[in-house]
Design a protein around this motif. Structure first.
Motif, PDB file in Angstrom:
ATOM      1  N   GLU A  38     -36.117  20.487 118.729  1.00 18.06           N
ATOM      2  CA  GLU A  38     -35.460  21.394 117.789  1.00 18.06           C
ATOM      3  C   GLU A  38     -36.480  22.180 116.956  1.00 18.06           C
ATOM      4  N   LEU A  59     -37.569  25.525 118.477  1.00 15.21           N
ATOM      5  CA  LEU A  59     -36.527  26.463 118.873  1.00 15.21           C
ATOM      6  C   LEU A  59     -36.489  27.737 118.039  1.00 15.21           C
ATOM      7  N   VAL A  86     -32.485  28.795 123.508  1.00 11.80           N
ATOM      8  CA  VAL A  86     -32.257  28.242 122.172  1.00 11.80           C
ATOM      9  C   VAL A  86     -30.821  27.744 122.053  1.00 11.80           C
ATOM     10  N   GLN A  87     -29.862  28.538 122.484  1.00 13.97           N
ATOM     11  CA  GLN A  87     -28.454  28.152 122.347  1.00 13.97           C
ATOM     12  C   GLN A  87     -28.102  26.953 123.210  1.00 13.97           C
ATOM     13  N   SER A 117     -30.112  24.714 124.256  1.00 15.44           N
ATOM     14  CA  SER A 117     -30.821  23.571 123.662  1.00 15.44           C
ATOM     15  C   SER A 117     -30.027  22.998 122.492  1.00 15.44           C
ATOM     16  N   LYS A 118     -29.555  23.874 121.618  1.00  7.36           N
ATOM     17  CA  LYS A 118     -28.776  23.419 120.463  1.00  7.36           C
ATOM     18  C   LYS A 118     -27.492  22.728 120.897  1.00  7.36           C
ATOM     19  N   ASP A 119     -26.839  23.264 121.923  1.00 12.29           N
ATOM     20  CA  ASP A 119     -25.622  22.632 122.439  1.00 12.29           C
ATOM     21  C   ASP A 119     -25.913  21.235 122.987  1.00 12.29           C
ATOM     22  N   GLN A 164     -26.685  18.822 120.104  1.00  9.44           N
ATOM     23  CA  GLN A 164     -25.466  18.436 119.392  1.00  9.44           C
ATOM     24  C   GLN A 164     -24.688  17.389 120.188  1.00  9.44           C
TER      25      GLN A 164
END
Length: 139
Positions: A23, A26, A111-112, A114-116, A119
């Motif tokens: 994170e 990112l 990035v998106q 990765s964030k998903d 989470q």
């Protein structure tokens, strides 16, 4: 803490550490300028999650399905059934982001996704810690 869960607690801590490390890389500017570094950290996280899931699927969950306590069995079966989303995101992520070049070409998407993934991973760990592990530790 039930000693049989110690490796899983330890793995969760390590996965969360790797998630924070991923994170931290990112920031869009960092992803664009150093996709190779982002790839290495992401691959380390993915490999660790896959190893952890393999351990759970071959050791932990089969043992819990045979537990005497019906609540443990029910919680284990529910969590195993819910594992599909994490496995799907993990598979999609690892198959799509295979090189620094794929990241360089679509840094915002990296990035998106990765964030998903992060989470979903954190939610999974939280569910096991909140729903399953307390039952096993009380048994």
């Amino acid at each position: 803490m039930d000693a049989s869960l110690t490796p899983y607690h330890d793995h969760h801590l390590e996965l969360l550490r790797l998630a924070r490390e991923h994170e931290a890389r990112l920031a869009p500017a960092l992803v664009r300028s150093h996709p190779d570094l982002c790839l290495v950290v992401a691959q380390r996280l993915v490999a660790s999650v896959k190893a952890h899931l393999s351990m759970e699927n071959t050791i932990l969950y089969p043992a819990l399905f045979g537990a005497v306590d019906a609540d443990i069995q029910l919680a284990a079966k529910g969590l195993e059934a819910d594992l599909g989303e994490l496995k799907a995101r993990l598979g999609q992520f690892s198959h799509h982001w295979t090189s620094a070049e794929t990241i360089r070409l679509a840094p915002e998407a990296f990035v998106q996704t990765s964030k998903d993934l992060l989470q979903t991973l954190r939610q999974r760990i939280d569910q096991e810690k909140a729903r399953l592990f307390p039952l096993v530790e009380r048994a």
